[in-house]
Write a protein that holds these residues in place. Structure first.
Motif, mmCIF file in Angstrom:
data_model
loop_
_atom_site.group_PDB
_atom_site.id
_atom_site.type_symbol
_atom_site.label_atom_id
_atom_site.label_comp_id
_atom_site.label_asym_id
_atom_site.label_seq_id
_atom_site.Cartn_x
_atom_site.Cartn_y
_atom_site.Cartn_z
ATOM 1 N N THR A 24 0.846 -1.185 0.000
ATOM 2 C CA THR A 24 0.000 0.000 0.000
ATOM 3 C C THR A 24 0.887 1.242 0.000
ATOM 4 O O THR A 24 1.815 1.347 0.796
ATOM 5 C CB THR A 24 -0.909 0.010 1.242
ATOM 6 N N LEU A 25 0.608 2.175 -0.904
ATOM 7 C CA LEU A 25 1.421 3.376 -1.046
ATOM 8 C C LEU A 25 0.639 4.617 -0.623
ATOM 9 O O LEU A 25 -0.526 4.783 -0.997
ATOM 10 C CB LEU A 25 1.873 3.556 -2.493
ATOM 11 N N VAL A 26 1.284 5.462 0.177
ATOM 12 C CA VAL A 26 0.794 6.813 0.432
ATOM 13 C C VAL A 26 1.818 7.742 -0.210
ATOM 14 O O VAL A 26 2.964 7.822 0.235
ATOM 15 C CB VAL A 26 0.663 7.098 1.938
ATOM 16 N N LEU A 27 1.414 8.392 -1.269
ATOM 17 C CA LEU A 27 2.327 9.148 -2.118
ATOM 18 C C LEU A 27 2.092 10.638 -1.953
ATOM 19 O O LEU A 27 0.998 11.135 -2.220
ATOM 20 C CB LEU A 27 2.109 8.740 -3.577
ATOM 21 N N ILE A 28 3.125 11.359 -1.494
ATOM 22 C CA ILE A 28 3.092 12.821 -1.492
ATOM 23 C C ILE A 28 3.859 13.280 -2.713
ATOM 24 O O ILE A 28 5.037 12.962 -2.875
ATOM 25 C CB ILE A 28 3.745 13.398 -0.221
ATOM 26 N N SER A 29 3.195 14.002 -3.590
ATOM 27 C CA SER A 29 3.868 14.435 -4.811
ATOM 28 C C SER A 29 3.218 15.688 -5.363
ATOM 29 O O SER A 29 1.998 15.862 -5.294
ATOM 30 C CB SER A 29 3.830 13.331 -5.870
ATOM 31 N N HIS A 30 4.073 16.568 -5.908
ATOM 32 C CA HIS A 30 3.587 17.721 -6.656
ATOM 33 C C HIS A 30 3.609 17.448 -8.146
ATOM 34 O O HIS A 30 3.157 18.284 -8.931
ATOM 35 C CB HIS A 30 4.464 18.951 -6.361
ATOM 36 N N ASP A 31 4.143 16.310 -8.545
ATOM 37 C CA ASP A 31 4.282 15.961 -9.952
ATOM 38 C C ASP A 31 3.039 15.200 -10.399
ATOM 39 O O ASP A 31 2.842 14.032 -10.058
ATOM 40 C CB ASP A 31 5.536 15.103 -10.153
ATOM 41 N N MET A 32 2.183 15.862 -11.179
ATOM 42 C CA MET A 32 0.933 15.236 -11.584
ATOM 43 C C MET A 32 1.157 14.071 -12.536
ATOM 44 O O MET A 32 0.320 13.179 -12.643
ATOM 45 C CB MET A 32 -0.005 16.280 -12.212
ATOM 46 N N GLY A 33 2.292 14.061 -13.234
ATOM 47 C CA GLY A 33 2.619 12.901 -14.058
ATOM 48 C C GLY A 33 2.849 11.678 -13.202
ATOM 49 O O GLY A 33 2.405 10.574 -13.530
ATOM 50 N N VAL A 34 3.550 11.840 -12.064
ATOM 51 C CA VAL A 34 3.776 10.738 -11.127
ATOM 52 C C VAL A 34 2.458 10.301 -10.493
ATOM 53 O O VAL A 34 2.188 9.105 -10.347
ATOM 54 C CB VAL A 34 4.791 11.161 -10.041
ATOM 55 N N VAL A 35 1.616 11.256 -10.109
ATOM 56 C CA VAL A 35 0.316 10.931 -9.526
ATOM 57 C C VAL A 35 -0.516 10.109 -10.506
ATOM 58 O O VAL A 35 -1.113 9.090 -10.148
ATOM 59 C CB VAL A 35 -0.432 12.219 -9.121
ATOM 60 N N ALA A 36 -0.559 10.545 -11.760
ATOM 61 C CA ALA A 36 -1.334 9.819 -12.766
ATOM 62 C C ALA A 36 -0.751 8.432 -13.019
ATOM 63 O O ALA A 36 -1.493 7.491 -13.313
ATOM 64 C CB ALA A 36 -1.368 10.615 -14.074
ATOM 65 N N ARG A 37 0.562 8.305 -12.894
ATOM 66 C CA ARG A 37 1.220 7.021 -13.163
ATOM 67 C C ARG A 37 0.930 5.986 -12.088
ATOM 68 O O ARG A 37 0.765 4.806 -12.384
ATOM 69 C CB ARG A 37 2.736 7.266 -13.278
ATOM 70 N N LEU A 38 0.844 6.402 -10.804
ATOM 71 C CA LEU A 38 0.759 5.435 -9.713
ATOM 72 C C LEU A 38 -0.561 5.435 -8.955
ATOM 73 O O LEU A 38 -0.992 4.386 -8.467
ATOM 74 C CB LEU A 38 1.884 5.688 -8.703
#
Length: 524
Positions: free
Chosen positions: A466-480
């Motif tokens: 299970t991943l909790v992802l903090i990111s400002h990169d919307m490409g990374v958000v869309a990817r994962l």
């Protein structure tokens, strides 16, 4: 003006950078681009007249005027035990006391003119803070660096640099870990500095920022120049195969409408919630950082926390990992409440929830080899012998793209991107069920980033991580990500599936965060 001829840096008989030459005129921006460990930071430090221990420099560097530095990790230059205001006043006072410096013909430089203007110390501090979008009131000035968000710390470092009136600024990944709004502000500030005649040397993995800022681009690999030329030519018509690979690996900054939906790993069937947060509230003295936040994420799923710097994302994530004790609320794992602080969690629970920090450099002991620190995780949390733990650590390093020679060094001998991968390996070595990733791809070049994202995707599909992802990169958000939560001032302003939020955002803040484009010809 900067002139570099035949710059070489070597350590232990190995060339870190070799035969680097370039010139940069006032008011122009030069971008050094390349993978982690390509030599960008070594060159940047050489411009400052500095180098890491054991590094030998040769060649010629000529710099006219002062050189300011914006580091990749603000914590490395912020004093953790001194208040923000005290440090700013000391810098302003030291700068004001400097004797006037005269250029050719005896014309006073910028420092002398500023002193003659009668601008007070407080005015200079207020002006510097306003230029980087920080409040100039006592509330900020009385804080310590750890009481600021990552984005606020980066902007504070820029303000400190502006107080010295530099003629050259070396900016080492200045937009790393910044939300889209702050990124545009930083890009706009650097553009303004260039318009004022300040030369900027930009070290960056972010090709969108490079395209928006740079006049000239130098692509590095293994300390050597692969390609050099006008930014427009290098980024749109690359001649070198390595440059083409960097450009091809770039994730789209914001997915076009209709193209976000089923993640690349396929649709995951509904599963029971593994991690749940109920009514989480956090206060720092009289300030409420998080207000009644509730959310959940299932095994094998990825929840993305998105928001501006200071919105409460990292505080929420640290509460999940037991690194910050909430004022009120509960964190549950498989329906069982976890102890509110890490010190009260049993070893098994510590292993089950692991955290990868945004500032990887600060998470390593500078006096011990990286491999020894990482292998210790398997000894403490999995009960392995020292030999077994070392073998397991080396295997995990290989999976994140780090070789034995790199991890045998101390943290100072690794680049920022290499340390981020080492921090990821350390967390994965605990065999966690929940992995909290705080901007872990922000310091990685596009090729390495793609490899790390593939690894995380494989772990969640194969082992149900299970991943909790903090990111400002919307490409990374869309990817994962499967689900997105947008935070603002400690409250959830919008949440939903990644398809719905990225394709059809409802809240104005979400739309601003999705507007990731930085333009070249106007202040963003």
């Amino acid at each position: 003006m900067i002139r570099v001829v035949g710059l070489r840096a070597e350590a232990g008989g190995r060339a870190l950078v070799d035969e680097i030459s370039f010139e940069l005129a006032p008011g122009r921006v030069l971008a050094l681009v390349g993978a982690s460990g390509s030599g960008k930071t070594t060159i940047g430090r050489a411009l400052l007249g500095e180098h890491a221990p054991g590094v030998l420099l040769s060649g010629t560097i000529e710099v006219a005027g002062k050189v300011g530095y914006l580091p990749q990790h603000p914590a490395s230059v912020l004093n953790p035990v001194r208040r923000v205001g005290a440090v700013l006043r000391e810098i302003a006072r030291r700068h004001a006391r400097q004797e006037a410096v005269y250029g050719q013909g005896g014309t006073p430089c910028r420092v002398a003119r500023r002193r003659a203007s009668g601008e007070s110390e407080a005015d200079r501090i207020s002006s510097a803070l306003r230029r980087v979008e920080l409040p100039a009131g006592e509330d900020l000035l009385r804080r310590y660096p750890h009481q600021l968000s990552g984005g606020q710390r980066q902007r504070l470092v820029i303000a400190q640099t502006l107080l010295t009136a530099p003629s050259v600024i070396v900016a080492d990944e200045p937009t790393t870990g910044q939300d889209a709004i702050t990124k545009r502000e930083v890009v706009g500030e650097l553009k303004d500095l260039a318009r004022q005649g300040i030369a900027v040397v930009l070290l960056s993995h972010d090709l969108d920022v490079v395209g928006a800022l740079a006049d000239h681009v130098v692509v590095l690999r293994g300390g050597r120049v692969m390609e050099s030329g006008r930014a427009e030519d290098v980024l749109t018509r690359p001649r070198n195969g390595y440059t083409r690979r960097l450009l091809a690996a770039r994730l789209p900054p914001s997915p076009p409408p209709g193209l976000v939906g089923t993640p690349p790993h396929g649709e995951v069937p509904p599963m029971p919630v593994r991690l749940r947060v109920d009514g989480l509230t956090v206060r720092h003295r009289s300030v409420t950082v998080l207000q009644d936040v509730s959310l959940g994420v299932a095994a094998g799923r990825c929840l993305a926390l998105v928001g501006r710097s200071g919105s409460g994302k990292t505080t929420l994530a640290r509460c999940v990992a037991g690194l910050h004790e909430p004022t009120r609320g509960t964190v549950l794992l498989d329906g069982r409440p976890l102890a509110r602080s890490l010190s009260r969690r049993p070893r098994e629970d510590v292993a089950r929830v692991q955290y990868v920090f945004q500032d990887a450099h600060a998470s390593f002991d500078p006096n011990r080899a990286v491999v020894d620190q990482v292998s210790r995780t398997a000894v403490r949390l999995r009960g392995m012998s020292a030999g077994e733990a070392r073998d397991a650590a080396l295997d995990m390093f290989e999976r994140v793209g780090l070789g034995p020679a790199s991890v045998a060094r101390r943290a100072a001998g690794l680049s920022g991107g290499e340390l981020q991968r080492a921090a990821l390996a350390r967390a994965l070595l605990a065999s966690p069920e929940v992995l909290v990733c705080d901007e872990i791809t922000s310091g990685l070049d596009m090729i390495t980033q793609a490899g790390v994202l593939d690894l995380l995707d494989e772990l969640r599909r194969t082992f149900g991580l299970t991943l909790v992802l903090i990111s400002h990169d919307m490409g990374v958000v869309a990817r994962l990500a499967d689900h997105v939560v947008i935070l603002s001032r400690g409250r959830i302003t919008e949440q939903g599936s990644v398809a719905r939020v990225l394709d059809r955002p409802r809240h104005p803040l979400t739309r601003d965060l999705l507007d990731v484009h930085v333009r070249r010809d106007s202040r963003a």
